[in-house]
Design a protein around this motif. Structure first.
Motif: not given
Length: 230
Positions: A148-160
């Motif tokens: 959140r502090d970085l302003g990024v959204v974790p994705g779906h690991l196996f979808g790269d």
């Protein structure tokens, strides 16, 4: 999706204590000397308390003589003053920042160590520490907070599709925990037997992936050591 941010663990990954005195271990031993039984939850309490070592003694119910507490506090200060940045961490962070990749620290820490981490690594984009959040890795809350502090959204690991990666010396806290929330988590193995042996190697892989993505999506997974593709 290209990696736009990298999260690093602190001690054992980017920093080291050159003159360890283990002041919190000394505190627990003082408790044991006076009949207090150690608890499996002691470490968690110490790393989620946003206060100093005197308050930690009170929290754990450890009675320490004034002179002995002064000695423990002095040992803590000497240990903090001995902290230094590992050279490959400095080089890796510099390389990532030169290529526009944000960087952060995420660590389980007792409160007195936090200011030293921020002082020694002043140019990071975010810091997420257990004592500030009241949770320790691998609790998902701590990873989501730094994202959140970085302003990024974790994705779906196996979808790269993860935008963010994490690197550290604990498989449980820096690889498996992050992967559970969609962060590309990797294990740093400084023994030389693992896929990633130093932080410059890792940073170069991240930069290469970001550079090559437009030509060959997914190249980070194909060209990196097998560990990175998991």
């Amino acid at each position: 999706m290209a990696i736009t941010a990298v999260i690093f663990d602190a001690f054992g990954t980017t920093l080291r204590i050159t003159a360890p005195s283990h002041p919190y271990r000394q505190l627990l031993r003082e408790g044991a000397r006076h009949g207090r039984r150690p608890s499996p939850g002691d470490a968690h309490k110490l790393m989620t308390l946003n206060a100093g070592i005197r308050e930690a003694a009170d929290l754990l119910g450890i009675q320490v003589a004034a002179m002995r507490m002064a000695e423990i506090e002095s040992a803590l200060q000497r240990e903090i003053e001995s902290i230094e940045v590992l050279q490959d961490a400095y080089d890796a962070i510099t390389l990532l920042r030169e290529h526009g990749i944000a960087t952060a620290a995420c660590s389980n820490l007792a409160a007195p160590y936090g200011p030293a981490v921020k002082r020694l690594l002043p140019d990071l984009n975010a810091y997420s520490f257990s004592y500030e959040l009241g949770v320790t890795k691998p609790d998902p809350v701590i990873y989501r907070a730094v994202c959140r502090d970085l302003g990024v959204v974790p994705g779906h690991l196996f979808g790269d599709s993860a935008q963010v990666a994490m690197m550290g010396d604990s498989p449980r806290c820096d690889r498996d925990g992050p992967r559970a929330v969609g962060i590309k988590g990797f294990h740093l193995d400084r023994s030389g037997t693992g896929a990633i042996r130093n932080l410059v190697q890792f940073a170069e892989l991240v930069v290469a992936q970001s550079t090559e993505r437009s030509q060959s999506p997914g190249s980070f997974t194909r060209n990196a050591p097998r560990e990175l593709g998991r």
